[in-house]
Scaffold this motif. Structure first.
Motif, mmCIF file in Angstrom:
data_model
loop_
_atom_site.group_PDB
_atom_site.id
_atom_site.type_symbol
_atom_site.label_atom_id
_atom_site.label_comp_id
_atom_site.label_asym_id
_atom_site.label_seq_id
_atom_site.Cartn_x
_atom_site.Cartn_y
_atom_site.Cartn_z
ATOM 1 N N VAL A 293 57.675 -19.770 49.156
ATOM 2 C CA VAL A 293 56.700 -19.883 50.246
ATOM 3 C C VAL A 293 55.569 -20.846 49.871
ATOM 4 N N VAL A 294 55.050 -20.701 48.664
ATOM 5 C CA VAL A 294 53.963 -21.578 48.215
ATOM 6 C C VAL A 294 54.426 -23.036 48.161
ATOM 7 N N THR A 295 55.650 -23.256 47.685
ATOM 8 C CA THR A 295 56.182 -24.621 47.599
ATOM 9 C C THR A 295 56.349 -25.238 48.986
ATOM 10 N N ILE A 296 56.831 -24.438 49.943
ATOM 11 C CA ILE A 296 57.003 -24.934 51.316
ATOM 12 C C ILE A 296 55.655 -25.303 51.931
ATOM 13 N N ILE A 297 54.662 -24.459 51.721
ATOM 14 C CA ILE A 297 53.361 -24.671 52.373
ATOM 15 C C ILE A 297 52.584 -25.805 51.719
ATOM 16 N N TYR A 298 52.506 -25.800 50.386
ATOM 17 C CA TYR A 298 51.598 -26.718 49.698
ATOM 18 C C TYR A 298 52.289 -27.873 48.966
ATOM 19 N N SER A 299 53.611 -27.895 48.912
ATOM 20 C CA SER A 299 54.421 -28.895 48.214
ATOM 21 C C SER A 299 54.662 -28.468 46.763
ATOM 22 N N GLU A 300 55.586 -29.167 46.105
ATOM 23 C CA GLU A 300 55.958 -28.837 44.729
ATOM 24 C C GLU A 300 54.801 -29.055 43.754
ATOM 25 N N ALA A 301 53.840 -29.880 44.127
ATOM 26 C CA ALA A 301 52.689 -30.123 43.254
ATOM 27 C C ALA A 301 51.888 -28.852 43.000
ATOM 28 N N TYR A 302 52.006 -27.877 43.909
ATOM 29 C CA TYR A 302 51.257 -26.623 43.789
ATOM 30 C C TYR A 302 52.171 -25.433 43.514
ATOM 31 N N GLU A 303 53.338 -25.707 42.915
ATOM 32 C CA GLU A 303 54.276 -24.625 42.594
ATOM 33 C C GLU A 303 53.633 -23.591 41.673
ATOM 34 N N SER A 304 52.755 -24.054 40.782
ATOM 35 C CA SER A 304 52.088 -23.136 39.848
ATOM 36 C C SER A 304 51.164 -22.153 40.561
ATOM 37 N N SER A 305 50.787 -22.458 41.815
ATOM 38 C CA SER A 305 49.946 -21.541 42.594
ATOM 39 C C SER A 305 50.667 -20.242 42.925
ATOM 40 N N SER A 306 51.996 -20.247 42.847
ATOM 41 C CA SER A 306 52.766 -19.057 43.220
ATOM 42 C C SER A 306 52.467 -17.868 42.310
ATOM 43 N N VAL A 307 52.088 -18.144 41.062
ATOM 44 C CA VAL A 307 51.724 -17.052 40.144
ATOM 45 C C VAL A 307 50.499 -16.315 40.672
ATOM 46 N N PHE A 308 49.496 -17.083 41.110
ATOM 47 C CA PHE A 308 48.287 -16.475 41.672
ATOM 48 C C PHE A 308 48.597 -15.749 42.978
ATOM 49 N N PHE A 309 49.507 -16.324 43.761
ATOM 50 C CA PHE A 309 49.892 -15.711 45.037
ATOM 51 C C PHE A 309 50.536 -14.347 44.811
ATOM 52 N N SER A 310 51.429 -14.253 43.830
ATOM 53 C CA SER A 310 52.085 -12.980 43.519
ATOM 54 C C SER A 310 51.077 -11.921 43.093
ATOM 55 N N ILE A 311 50.095 -12.336 42.300
ATOM 56 C CA ILE A 311 49.065 -11.385 41.835
ATOM 57 C C ILE A 311 48.212 -10.921 43.009
ATOM 58 N N ALA A 312 47.812 -11.885 43.858
ATOM 59 C CA ALA A 312 46.940 -11.547 44.995
ATOM 60 C C ALA A 312 47.634 -10.628 45.988
ATOM 61 N N ILE A 313 48.947 -10.781 46.153
ATOM 62 C CA ILE A 313 49.692 -9.978 47.118
ATOM 63 C C ILE A 313 49.586 -8.491 46.814
ATOM 64 N N VAL A 314 49.480 -8.143 45.546
ATOM 65 C CA VAL A 314 49.385 -6.723 45.164
ATOM 66 C C VAL A 314 48.213 -6.050 45.871
ATOM 67 N N GLN A 315 47.116 -6.815 46.070
ATOM 68 C CA GLN A 315 45.955 -6.253 46.779
ATOM 69 C C GLN A 315 46.308 -5.786 48.184
ATOM 70 N N ASN A 316 47.275 -6.480 48.809
ATOM 71 C CA ASN A 316 47.591 -6.191 50.200
ATOM 72 C C ASN A 316 48.176 -4.798 50.420
ATOM 73 N N PHE A 317 48.708 -4.189 49.369
ATOM 74 C CA PHE A 317 49.178 -2.813 49.491
ATOM 75 C C PHE A 317 48.004 -1.859 49.708
ATOM 76 N N PHE A 318 46.831 -2.255 49.261
ATOM 77 C CA PHE A 318 45.642 -1.402 49.368
ATOM 78 C C PHE A 318 44.649 -1.901 50.417
ATOM 79 N N ASN A 319 44.758 -3.177 50.790
ATOM 80 C CA ASN A 319 43.805 -3.747 51.745
ATOM 81 C C ASN A 319 43.980 -3.238 53.163
#
Length: 464
Positions: A293-319
């Protein structure tokens, strides 16, 4: 805008652009003084003539606050740039400085229309205003120059148009109504709003810690990766913010009229259950497809952002637990403020510690999520005690676990099918087919877990 600008700007320029928005959003809470939130609290207690006077009185104050905010950004831009160690930020903030003066008076529309049960106008206004921002930010960058400064010019132009649109919308509930003095003084307004401001400042300090540390210690380019990745799934904030806007006037009226507390706990549990049914399947899907998903939205240059995305998603179970309207309607704004000051202090101390120990931006993100979840649980325990009920009656953890487990089983089945049958698909096809298969598995099997998606989805589709 983030998806397009990530492709058009180099990482340093894009990082500077995101830093400008970070500074704006961090200071926004301070300069609004909690005033946008007073609409949904006070308007249910007054008639339309008094309401009109309240709305435009507060809007004038918001304009003055925006003017002060704009002057602050212009004259303090150099100091802010030094703190975040990005000299280019000083120039960007000066060009951006008119925006607060134009946008602050537009705040509070959600509270006004939700009070009078005209939420369709919230949808129309939000779609219109966001579309204006989208168009005016991207067109100059696409057609004139691939520079973040042209995105800022677009912000200024769209903000002026939105200001005019907002004043028109704020008058819609009061057409043909002559304003009458409400007798509501600024002292009363501030008595309600200032504790919220205090809480909001604490919340801003809490949420800005990770951005500050990553910007200062890991550089502008890492900040760009973090900004693109460490975000909530947009659908989650859409659902929870909409629910909060609707519940706040209801809770406020119940407390003001000293009605049965069941009129609070009933809608609360119902909203929590329905939010989980809508949100949990999305959260689980994005958790398993975060890299794609991160690669599709932001391009392969931001593939490393997916690690932060996975961590942030955990909050959504409680948000999904929107405790703010519950605490504020019960008059516990001081506790609300103290809670966030405690979270803010813990975040700044522990994140600094993990930087010194691990020296990685990922450790900062993990630390923030753990503290955030702890804050949500503390607020729930306190709210349950106030309402004279148990924690597990207010927070149906068993039901939420069932919804989450069903989503987890469904996505595991889908991932197995995708790996076995479609191992080499293009990334967009992989996510698209994965989502379709996920729904095919999820919806029919919901009966086994006694989850009724039809009850929620069919009315939503009919309304749309």
């Amino acid at each position: 805008t983030a998806a397009v600008l990530s492709r058009l700007l180099d990482k340093h320029e894009y990082g500077t652009y995101r830093q400008i928005l970070y500074v704006y959003n961090t200071l926004l809470i301070v300069f609004t003084a909690g005033l946008p939130g007073v609409f949904s609290y006070f308007l249910p207690r007054y008639g339309l003539p008094e309401g009109k006077e309240i709305v435009f009185k507060i809007s004038r104050v918001l304009f003055l606050a925006g003017l002060v905010f704009s002057l602050f950004l212009f004259f303090c831009s150099g100091i802010i740039a030094q703190i975040l160690r990005n000299p280019e930020l000083a120039r960007g903030l000066k060009y951006f400085s008119p925006v607060p003066m134009l946008l602050l008076p537009t705040l509070g529309i959600e509270g006004i229309f939700s009070t009078y049960k005209k939420t369709l106008f919230i949808a129309i206004y939000n779609v219109l205003s966001r579309s204006l921002v989208f168009v005016f930010i991207l067109i100059p960058v696409l057609l004139i120059s691939k520079s973040y400064l042209y995105a800022i010019y677009g912000w200024v132009i769209s903000s002026f148009i939105i200001l005019l649109v907002a004043y028109y919308f704020k008058n819609i509930p009061y057409k043909g109504v002559k304003p009458v003095k409400s007798g509501l003084s600024f002292r009363e307004i501030l008595a309600y709003s200032l504790p919220i401001v205090s809480a909001s400042i604490a919340g801003t300090i809490f949420r800005s810690a990770n951005q500050f540390y990553i910007s200062r210690y890991f550089g502008t380019e890492v900040f760009a990766d973090f900004s693109n990745g460490f975000i909530e799934i947009p659908f989650v904030s859409m659902i929870t913010s909409a629910t909060s806007v609707v519940l706040m006037p209801v809770f406020s009226k119940v407390v003001y009229e000293k009605s049965d507390v069941a009129q609070i706990t009933g809608p609360w549990r119902n909203a929590l259950n329905k939010s989980a049914i809508l949100i949990y399947p999305m959260v689980v899907f994005f958790l398993f497809y975060s890299k794609e998903v991160v690669t599709i939205i932001y391009s392969e240059a931001y593939e490393s952002s997916s690690v932060f995305f996975s961590i942030a998603i955990v909050q959504n179970f409680f948000n999904i637990i929107i405790f703010a309207p519950l605490l504020l309607s019960l008059g516990k704004s001081k506790f609300y403020a103290r809670l966030f000051y405690g979270l803010a202090a813990a975040t700044w101390v522990f994140e600094y510690a993990v930087i010194k120990i691990f020296n990685t931006p990922v450790s900062v993100a993990v630390c923030f999520v753990i503290i955030s979840v702890c804050g949500t649980l503390i607020s729930l325990f306190y709210s349950a005690r106030l309402l004279g009920t148990s924690f597990f009656k207010l927070f149906p953890i068993g039901r939420l676990l069932v919804i989450g487990l069903h989503s987890l089983i469904s996505i595991v089945i889908v991932r197995f099918i995708m790996i076995e049958l479609f191992p080499e698909l293009h990334i967009i096809l992989s996510v698209g087919i994965g989502w379709i298969l996920y729904l095919i598995v999820l919806l029919p099997s919901a009966r086994v877990f006694k989850i009724n998606y039809r009850e929620i989805l069919i009315p939503l589709l009919k309304r749309n």
